[in-house]
Motif scaffolding. Structure first.
Motif, PDB file in Angstrom:
ATOM      1  N   TYR A   3     -11.519  11.915  -9.919  1.00 40.32           N
ATOM      2  CA  TYR A   3     -10.183  11.391  -9.624  1.00 40.32           C
ATOM      3  C   TYR A   3     -10.267  10.370  -8.498  1.00 40.32           C
ATOM      4  O   TYR A   3     -11.188  10.403  -7.674  1.00 40.32           O
ATOM      5  CB  TYR A   3      -9.227  12.523  -9.232  1.00 40.32           C
ATOM      6  N   ILE A   4      -9.306   9.460  -8.496  1.00 39.51           N
ATOM      7  CA  ILE A   4      -9.145   8.495  -7.415  1.00 39.51           C
ATOM      8  C   ILE A   4      -7.641   8.395  -7.161  1.00 39.51           C
ATOM      9  O   ILE A   4      -6.881   8.012  -8.057  1.00 39.51           O
ATOM     10  CB  ILE A   4      -9.709   7.104  -7.783  1.00 39.51           C
ATOM     11  N   ILE A   5      -7.210   8.779  -5.969  1.00 35.76           N
ATOM     12  CA  ILE A   5      -5.793   8.725  -5.608  1.00 35.76           C
ATOM     13  C   ILE A   5      -5.589   7.476  -4.748  1.00 35.76           C
ATOM     14  O   ILE A   5      -6.195   7.349  -3.684  1.00 35.76           O
ATOM     15  CB  ILE A   5      -5.351   9.991  -4.860  1.00 35.76           C
ATOM     16  N   THR A   6      -4.743   6.576  -5.243  1.00 37.03           N
ATOM     17  CA  THR A   6      -4.553   5.297  -4.572  1.00 37.03           C
ATOM     18  C   THR A   6      -3.092   5.064  -4.204  1.00 37.03           C
ATOM     19  O   THR A   6      -2.185   5.642  -4.793  1.00 37.03           O
ATOM     20  CB  THR A   6      -5.011   4.143  -5.478  1.00 37.03           C
ATOM     21  N   LYS A   7      -2.908   4.200  -3.225  1.00 36.05           N
ATOM     22  CA  LYS A   7      -1.568   3.775  -2.831  1.00 36.05           C
ATOM     23  C   LYS A   7      -1.465   2.271  -3.044  1.00 36.05           C
ATOM     24  O   LYS A   7      -2.484   1.588  -3.237  1.00 36.05           O
ATOM     25  CB  LYS A   7      -1.300   4.118  -1.369  1.00 36.05           C
ATOM     26  N   GLY A   8      -0.247   1.766  -3.028  1.00 33.36           N
ATOM     27  CA  GLY A   8      -0.038   0.338  -3.195  1.00 33.36           C
ATOM     28  C   GLY A   8       1.408  -0.016  -2.930  1.00 33.36           C
ATOM     29  O   GLY A   8       2.248   0.869  -2.778  1.00 33.36           O
ATOM     30  N   LYS A   9       1.704  -1.295  -2.916  1.00 31.82           N
ATOM     31  CA  LYS A   9       3.093  -1.732  -2.706  1.00 31.82           C
ATOM     32  C   LYS A   9       3.975  -1.311  -3.877  1.00 31.82           C
ATOM     33  O   LYS A   9       5.167  -1.097  -3.719  1.00 31.82           O
ATOM     34  CB  LYS A   9       3.153  -3.242  -2.495  1.00 31.82           C
ATOM     35  N   THR A  10       3.353  -1.212  -5.066  1.00 28.98           N
ATOM     36  CA  THR A  10       4.058  -0.757  -6.266  1.00 28.98           C
ATOM     37  C   THR A  10       3.158   0.250  -6.990  1.00 28.98           C
ATOM     38  O   THR A  10       1.952   0.326  -6.724  1.00 28.98           O
ATOM     39  CB  THR A  10       4.348  -1.925  -7.240  1.00 28.98           C
ATOM     40  N   ARG A  11       3.742   0.991  -7.934  1.00 32.54           N
ATOM     41  CA  ARG A  11       2.935   1.916  -8.735  1.00 32.54           C
ATOM     42  C   ARG A  11       1.883   1.157  -9.533  1.00 32.54           C
ATOM     43  O   ARG A  11       0.764   1.611  -9.684  1.00 32.54           O
ATOM     44  CB  ARG A  11       3.822   2.726  -9.682  1.00 32.54           C
TER      45      ARG A  11
END
Length: 160
Positions: free
Chosen positions: A133-141
């Motif tokens: 798994y890789i859990i990422t964040k960003g300005k949008t989904r």
């Protein structure tokens, strides 16, 4: 929202966490998981904390011990993606993944490889069948999703 409310009410959950998973089908919404608990994997931490600014584990413990100073109101609305690394069926010969580099990416909240060399990968049937798994964040989904997919390419698997 209606399906979730009816589901937890039917189960009798009136105080505490509920983990509800719903699929959208051609006939409408279909409930396929419901539990009187926090979500599993990275859902409560780091995902819920990042997305809402609420530490779900801490607030759940406060509820369970009778603390009345509970704060479940979101403080933020951040984007996040829980990218499951899906491997093709076969027997793994080698896995090359620089998880440390992936974890150092500024938009990564967590990552890990579950699959092991020598493991026989079957067709994906449940969340437990994922290779990692890789859990990422960003300005949008969408941005968070793209980051996860890009970083997933750094995981190299060869098969026998």
């Amino acid at each position: 929202k209606d399906v979730v409310t009816r589901s937890i009410t039917t189960l009798g959950i009136i105080n505490g966490a509920a983990h509800v998973e719903i699929a959208t089908t051609k006939d409408g919404f279909c409930l396929f998981e419901l539990g009187s608990r926090c979500g599993g994997g990275g859902t409560p931490e780091p995902i819920c904390t990042h997305v809402s600014g609420v530490n779900q584990f801490l607030e759940q413990v406060k509820i369970l011990v009778g603390d009345t100073n509970i704060d479940l109101y979101p403080k933020s609305e951040n984007a996040c993606n829980y990218n499951f690394v899906i491997l093709k069926p076969g027997k793994i010969k080698t896995i090359e993944a620089d998880i440390d580099s992936i974890l150092k990416h500024p938009d990564v909240l967590d990552a890990g490889i579950i699959a092991q060399e020598g493991q026989v990968i079957e067709r994906l049937a449940t969340g437990s069948d994922r290779g990692g798994y890789i859990i990422t964040k960003g300005k949008t989904r969408e941005a968070a999703w793209k980051t996860g997919k890009t970083l997933e390419k750094l995981i190299k698997v060869t098969y026998e």
